[in-house]
Structures are given as structure tokens and as C-alpha cells.
Design an enzyme around this catalytic site. Structure first.
Site, PDB file in Angstrom:
ATOM      1  N   ALA A 159     -36.194   2.749   1.334  1.00  0.00           N
ATOM      2  CA  ALA A 159     -36.307   1.322   1.560  1.00  0.00           C
ATOM      3  C   ALA A 159     -35.380   0.563   0.600  1.00  0.00           C
ATOM      4  CB  ALA A 159     -37.827   0.904   1.420  1.00  0.00           C
ATOM      5  N   LYS A 214       0.718  -1.272   0.118  1.00  0.00           N
ATOM      6  CA  LYS A 214      -0.070  -0.085   0.080  1.00  0.00           C
ATOM      7  C   LYS A 214       0.874   1.066  -0.107  1.00  0.00           C
ATOM      8  CE  LYS A 214      -4.078  -0.141   2.343  1.00  0.00           C
ATOM      9  NZ  LYS A 214      -4.933  -0.100   3.650  1.00  0.00           N
ATOM     10  N   PHE A 262     -31.853   9.014   4.632  1.00  0.00           N
ATOM     11  CA  PHE A 262     -31.813   7.755   5.011  1.00  0.00           C
ATOM     12  C   PHE A 262     -33.234   7.212   5.155  1.00  0.00           C
ATOM     13  CE2 PHE A 262     -27.691   6.151   6.274  1.00  0.00           C
ATOM     14  CZ  PHE A 262     -26.672   7.282   5.754  1.00  0.00           C
ATOM     15  N   CYS A 322     -19.050   0.100   8.626  1.00  0.00           N
ATOM     16  CA  CYS A 322     -19.351   0.797   9.929  1.00  0.00           C
ATOM     17  C   CYS A 322     -20.784   0.328  10.650  1.00  0.00           C
ATOM     18  CB  CYS A 322     -19.115   2.412   9.516  1.00  0.00           C
ATOM     19  SG  CYS A 322     -17.503   2.644   9.230  1.00  0.00           S
ATOM     20  N   THR A 377     -12.957   3.883  15.530  1.00  0.00           N
ATOM     21  CA  THR A 377     -14.269   4.057  16.128  1.00  0.00           C
ATOM     22  C   THR A 377     -13.890   2.994  17.331  1.00  0.00           C
ATOM     23  OG1 THR A 377     -15.574   4.519  14.240  1.00  0.00           O
ATOM     24  CG2 THR A 377     -16.713   3.495  15.947  1.00  0.00           C
TER      25      THR A 377
END
Ligand code: NAD
Length: 441
Positions: A258, A35, A255, A266, A121
Site C-alpha cells: 500500500a 542525447k 505488487f 507506463c 506500447t
């Protein structure tokens, strides 16, 4: 400022590039040598609109460098960002081993004041865990060095990551220390129009804000899917219901589309992790459990609809449109496409799949069990019994329906994202099965 970012994935790379673009000297490091080798040549390991251009610009202006040495990342900088993965473990909890390893390395190599910023997170209380690990290493070296650990969760969206980082809705800085607070505010001022977009709080609330934000968004998706399932039973149309509720500003239009549910690296992991945190604290989160279950059932339901449709048919060939978990990304982590294609392969279907970005990634999962195409979405349609739409890439919204009908064996579309118009489907004579709307037969 001199900054390093440890972990050069979606978050780390965008953070490093974004911070170098505002004039800082940034060293991004990763344990993945390939990478880093590519990044030094300006080749991004991920697809994100606008990212490679900014990598090139900041490398050539001498502010952005890449490496593999954690020692360099610690010795030459004032602020060290931790942006390594926190993947889910079997029991749903976040795997903190990568974060802890970086904390250990920092404690082993640090010799003057540093701010350690956690962008990964992480469970509530991790800032204190990181602090303890660093302190323990310093103690074992017998040296006394001041440092501050700050929680700074990241809210960028894959597919819009560069824009989100450069123009964030808000920036959360979680620390109780004044010195760290001031330096972090200074670092982020170029990214906000008004300083009140920088929200200062304690580390626990900051860490919780990230889990709460993702869980809220996942809840909205599961909620609308639950309503879509009831729409199917009642004859109501979820796309109309969406308009009916979304125009209420307390609900909003975002958001509440459907479909076959959320995926990605995440939402699934963060809902699971928060649920696990609640459980370990002797709190049963009925809502989070339901959010997960509704999301899981949504893909099973879609998969079953397709396999039921073809239950009496032999030699089924399906053309799949879209593989990534959402458009504008090559990320297939937890993508509905992966689970459902597995079901299709079990049924013995022949699968040809098109995605403009995620073919390389999906090949690593299915190898030569699936045939792939990344340039021409029509090429896989020849003699297909149905098209299955998993991802709402823009090119699928208004395709050439006449051409599609000519190529396919039978004009059938299963639309997992409700992107096509039922009127079009009727006019062109397709069988069209979508989510929370009447079937067109
Ligand atoms: P990623 O898997 O894309 O990147 C993590 C990188 O860390 C990898 O390149 C890995 O090689 C590297 N790494 C692991 N251990 C290392 C070490 N000891 N030293 C140096 N590098 C190391 O992960 P990501 O998607 O960027 O997510 C990182 C964190 O940010 C996670 O906690 C995630 O939940 C959170 N987050 C992700 C997103 C997103 O959209 N992807 C958004 C907000 C927050």
C-alpha cells in the site's frame, strides 16, 4: 545480425545495448542530437543501474554505435526496432504520431527485406497500421519489397531495466509470418534459458498482452490501496494484511504494497489507453475506471492529510525524501511527488527535497521554487516541520533517527510508502502517519 533501434530512450537504449551485448551490430538512432552526442562519449541520458558500463563495453568492442540518421538505420540493417514514445493524449488514447512517422520513414527508404519490430506500447491493431503505412510508401515509390512487421512488447522495469532485458521472464513475439518468427527466435535465444520462454502469438494478442500486463499490475496496486483505506477505518494494519494474503500463492507478495499509488510513464498511460480502447469499442470497463480513480484519490488523500495537519500553522517547512516515481530511477513522469509538491507550494510551504537521482529532472518542473539536495539526505532536515517520504529509496529504510530528531523542528514523518517501522517511530518519539496503519502520535 545487423540491427537498428529507432528511439534511444529507456526502452530503445536498453534494447540496443542488450542486443549488442549478445554479439549483434546495433545502431541506435534518435532525433535528439544532444542525447546521441553524449551517448557517443559513453554518457547515458538516463540513470539505470549497470547501463553505462555496458554502453562503454559494447562501444569499445565495436558493436554499438549511435546516430541521428533514419536513412542509416534503414539501409544498413535487417531488423529495425521501433522504440519511440506513445504518450497519452487528452482523451487517454495513445499518441501514435511518432510510431507512424517512423513507419513512413521506413517505407520511404527501404529497398530490401526487413523485419520491423514494434517495441513501443501501442493500441491493438497497430502492427497492421504500421504495415499499411509502409506498404503505402512503397506503392507510391512504385517498388515491390518484402517486409514483416512484428509486435514485440517490452516488459522491462525502470530501475532494473538492464537485468530485465538480459534475463527476461518471457519474450513475446507477435507475428503470423514464419520467416520473421524464425529470425526473431534466433535473435532472442541468447536471453532465455529455455526456448519456451519465447512466446509466439498473433500480433493482436501480443499488443493486448502488454496493456493487460500493465493494467493487471496497476489493478493490484489500486486493490491493495483500497483495502488500506478500509484498514484505516477498521483499525486493521495493511502491512499485516499484506502478509496474510500474500502468502497465498494464488495472490503472491509482489505488487501489494500500500502507498500513494503508481506513477511513471507506463501504468497511468497504459491503463488510460486500454480504457480508451474499450470505450471506442463500445465497452465500458468499470474495473479500469476504478483502478485509475483509486490511484488518483490516493495521492489527493495523502496530500490532504498533510495540509490538514498543518492547517493552523504558519511558515511550514517540509523536507521531502524521494522524488522519482520509484527507486533506482531518475524518472519523474507522473510521479506522485510532482502533484503533491504542487499542492504544498499552493499552501505556501517552504520545500526542500532530496533525491539521489532525480534532482535534475525535478528542477525542470519547479525551478527555484524548491530547494534541492542530491548527496546528503540529512542536510534538508534543519528546522523542518515534517519529513514527507514519496519514494522508497533504500537509504530511507534505516536512517539515523536520533540525528533526524536533533535537526528537525518537530519530529513528524508522513510516510507515503510504509517503509518505516511503527515500533521505531514510537520508541524514538516521532509522530508518524503512514498508509493503512494506525497513526503514531
Ligand atoms: P522515451 O521518451 O524515454 O524515449 C523515446 C525516444 O524516442 C526519445 O529519445 C525521442 O527523442 C525518440 N524519438 C521520437 N521520435 C523519433 C523519431 N522519429 N526518430 C528517432 N527517435 C525518435 O520513451 P520510453 O520510456 O523508452 O518508451 C518508449 C515506448 O516503450 C513507449 O511506448 C512506452 O510505453 C514503452 N515502454 C516503456 C517502458 C519504460 O519503462 N519506460 C517499459 C516498457 C515499454
Amino acid at each position: 545480425m545487423h540491427i537498428s533501434v529507432v528511439g534511444t530512450g529507456y526502452v530503445g537504449l536498453v534494447t540496443g545495448v542488450g542486443l549488442s551485448n549478445s554479439g549483434n551490430d546495433v545502431l541506435c538512432i534518435d532525433i535528439d542530437e544532444k542525447k546521441i552526442k553524449n551517448l557517443r562519449k559513453g554518457i547515458s541520458p538516463i540513470y539505470e543501474p549497470g547501463l553505462e558500463k555496458l554502453i562503454d563495453k559494447n562501444i569499445s568492442e565495436g558493436r554499438l554505435t549511435f546516430g541521428t540518421s533514419i536513412k542509416d538505420a534503414i539501409s544498413s540493417t535487417e531488423i529495425i526496432f521501433i522504440a519511440v514514445g506513445t504518450p497519452p493524449q487528452e482523451d487517454g488514447s495513445a499518441n501514435l504520431s511518432y510510431v507512424k512517422q517512423v513507419a513512413k520513414d521506413i517505407g520511404k527508404n527501404m529497398d530490401k527485406y526487413k523485419i520491423i519490430v514494434n517495441k513501443s506500447t501501442v493500441p491493438i491493431g497497430t502492427a497492421f497500421v504500421v504495415e499499411e503505412i509502409i506498404q503505402k510508401e512503397l506503392d507510391s515509390r512504385g517498388i515491390d519489397v518484402e517486409f514483416d512487421v512484428v509486435s514485440n512488447p517490452e516488459f522491462l522495469r525502470e530501475g532494473a531495466a538492464v537485468d530485465d532485458f538480459l534475463r527476461p521472464d518471457r519474450i513475446i513475439i507477435g507475428t503470423n509470418r514464419d520467416k520473421a518468427k524464425k529470425i526473431m527466435q534466433k535473435l532472442y535465444i541468447p536471453f532465455v534459458e529455455t526456448p519456451n520462454k519465447i512466446l509466439l502469438m498473433d500480433p493482436l494478442s501480443s499488443e493486448m498482452s502488454k496493456y493487460a500486463a500493465n493494467s493487471m499490475l496497476a489493478t493490484k496496486i489500486s486493490f491493495i490501496n483500497e483495502i488500506a483505506n478500509i484498514c484505516e477505518k477498521t483499525g486493521a494494519d495493511i502491512t499485516k494484511v499484506k502478509l496474510g494474503i500474500g502468502s497465498d500463492p494464488r495472490i503472491g507478495n509482489k505488487f501489494i504494497n500500500a502507498g500513494i499509488g503508481y506513477g511513471g510513464s507506463c501504468f497511468p498511460k497504459d491503463v488510460k489507453a486500454l480504457n480508451h480502447i474499450a470505450k471506442t469499442l463500445d465497452y465500458k470497463s468499470l474495473l479500469l475506471e476504478a483502478v485509475e480513480e483509486v490511484n488518483y484519490n490516493q495521492r489527493i488523500k495523502f496530500s490532504n492529510r498533510i495540509t490538514d495537519y498543518f492547517k493552523d500553522k504558519k511558515d511550514v517547512k517540509l523536507a521531502v525524501w524521494g522524488l522519482s516515481f520509484k527507486p533506482e530511477t531518475d524518472d519523474i513522469r507522473e510521479a506522485p511527488s510532482v502533484d503533491i509538491i504542487k499542492d504544498f507550494l499552493k499552501e505556501g510551504y517552504k520545500i526542500e527535497a532530496f533525491d539521489p537521482q532525480a534532482v535534475k529532472e525535478i528542477k525542470e518542473v519547479f525551478g527555484n521554487k524548491v530547494k534541492y539536495e542530491e548527496k546528503n539526505m540529512y542536510k534538508i532536515l534543519k528546522d523542518a516541520d515534517a519529513i514527507v517520504i514519496f519514494t522508497e529509496w533504500k537509504e530511507f529504510y534505516s536512517p539515523d533517527f536520533e540525528k533526524i530528531k536533533e535537526l528537525m523542528k518537530s519530529p513528524v514523518i508522513f510516510d507515503g510508502r510504509n517503509i518505516l517501522s511503527q515500533e521505531d517511530m514510537q520508541d524514538y518519539g516521532f509522530t508518524y502517519i503512514s498508509i493503512g496503519r494506525k497513526d503514531i502520535c
